[in-house]
Design a protein around this motif. Structure first.
Motif, PDB file in Angstrom:
ATOM      1  N   ALA A  55       3.437 -15.391 -31.092  1.00 42.78           N
ATOM      2  CA  ALA A  55       4.799 -15.809 -30.746  1.00 42.78           C
ATOM      3  C   ALA A  55       5.503 -16.398 -31.970  1.00 42.78           C
ATOM      4  CB  ALA A  55       4.773 -16.808 -29.596  1.00 42.78           C
ATOM      5  N   PHE A  60       9.482 -17.389 -32.597  1.00 46.99           N
ATOM      6  CA  PHE A  60       9.627 -18.442 -31.596  1.00 46.99           C
ATOM      7  C   PHE A  60       9.238 -19.786 -32.193  1.00 46.99           C
ATOM      8  CE2 PHE A  60       9.269 -14.746 -28.831  1.00 46.99           C
ATOM      9  CZ  PHE A  60      10.245 -14.999 -27.881  1.00 46.99           C
ATOM     10  N   ILE A  65       7.649 -21.736 -27.601  1.00 43.24           N
ATOM     11  CA  ILE A  65       6.296 -21.291 -27.238  1.00 43.24           C
ATOM     12  C   ILE A  65       5.756 -22.145 -26.100  1.00 43.24           C
ATOM     13  CG2 ILE A  65       3.915 -21.096 -28.057  1.00 43.24           C
ATOM     14  CD1 ILE A  65       5.165 -20.373 -30.838  1.00 43.24           C
ATOM     15  N   LEU A  68       7.220 -20.809 -23.005  1.00 46.43           N
ATOM     16  CA  LEU A  68       6.563 -19.560 -22.606  1.00 46.43           C
ATOM     17  C   LEU A  68       5.199 -19.832 -21.987  1.00 46.43           C
ATOM     18  CD1 LEU A  68       7.421 -17.246 -25.641  1.00 46.43           C
ATOM     19  CD2 LEU A  68       8.311 -17.067 -23.302  1.00 46.43           C
ATOM     20  N   VAL A  86      13.124 -14.130 -24.019  1.00 41.46           N
ATOM     21  CA  VAL A  86      13.111 -13.158 -25.119  1.00 41.46           C
ATOM     22  C   VAL A  86      14.535 -12.706 -25.432  1.00 41.46           C
ATOM     23  CG1 VAL A  86      12.373 -10.825 -25.770  1.00 41.46           C
ATOM     24  CG2 VAL A  86      10.737 -12.414 -24.766  1.00 41.46           C
ATOM     25  N   LYS A  89      16.130 -15.250 -27.546  1.00 39.81           N
ATOM     26  CA  LYS A  89      15.627 -15.184 -28.924  1.00 39.81           C
ATOM     27  C   LYS A  89      16.279 -14.025 -29.676  1.00 39.81           C
ATOM     28  CE  LYS A  89      13.253 -17.363 -31.026  1.00 39.81           C
ATOM     29  NZ  LYS A  89      13.670 -18.373 -32.038  1.00 39.81           N
TER      30      LYS A  89
END
Length: 136
Positions: A55, A60, A65, A68, A86, A89
Motif C-alpha cells: 500500500a 498510501f 493504510i 484500509l 482508492v 487516492k
C-alpha cells in the motif's frame, strides 16, 4: 508458525525498525513475548506487513493504510468502501500530477528565458524570477 522480529522483517521484506515503527503506530499488533523476552509473530503478521508495504508503494499514507486495514477487519466493510478510498487516492494523484506539470512548465519557461550563460548570477532571469526585488 512463530517468528522472531528478525524473521518477520526478512519474510516481509522490511527492516526490524520498520516492524517496531508499525507497532508504535498501531498498524501491527504487539505480539506476546516469550519468557526470554522475544516477540513471537504469526504468519498473519507477515501478510499484514506485506500489505502495508504494498500500500505504501502505491502512495498510501500510513493513516490511509490504517483505514484500509480497519475496513479489512470490519465484517460490515465492503469492496465499495475500499474502492472509494482508492478513488480518493487516484484523485489526489491526479491533482499532484497536474501540480507537477504546472511546476515543470514554469521551470521550463524560466530555463528558456536564460539568454546568456556568461551573464552574472545577479542578472540571471531565473534568479530574478525566484527573488524579485521590490520596485523603488
Amino acid at each position: 508458525m512463530s517468528l522472531t522480529i528478525g524473521k518477520l522483517a526478512h519474510a516481509a521484506g522490511v527492516n526490524i525498525e520498520t516492524i517496531r515503527y508499525y507497532e508504535r503506530r498501531g498498524l501491527l499488533e504487539t505480539p506476546p513475548r516469550s519468557a526470554a523476552g522475544y516477540r513471537h509473530y504469526t504468519a498473519a503478521a507477515v501478510r499484514r506487513v506485506r500489505f502495508i508495504r504494498q500500500a505504501k508503494a502505491l502512495g498510501f499514507s500510513l493513516q490511509e493504510i490504517a483505514e484500509l486495514l480497519s475496513l479489512r477487519a470490519d465484517p460490515a466493510g465492503t469492496c465499495a468502501d475500499v474502492r472509494s478510498r482508492v478513488g480518493d487516492k487516484v484523485d489526489a494523484i491526479d491533482r499532484k500530477i497536474a501540480e507537477l506539470a504546472r511546476m515543470r512548465a514554469v521551470l521550463t519557461d524560466l530555463a528558456d528565458s536564460c539568454g546568456s550563460a556568461r551573464a552574472p548570477v545577479d542578472e540571471c532571469p531565473i534568479v530574478q524570477a525566484l527573488d524579485p526585488r521590490e520596485s523603488s
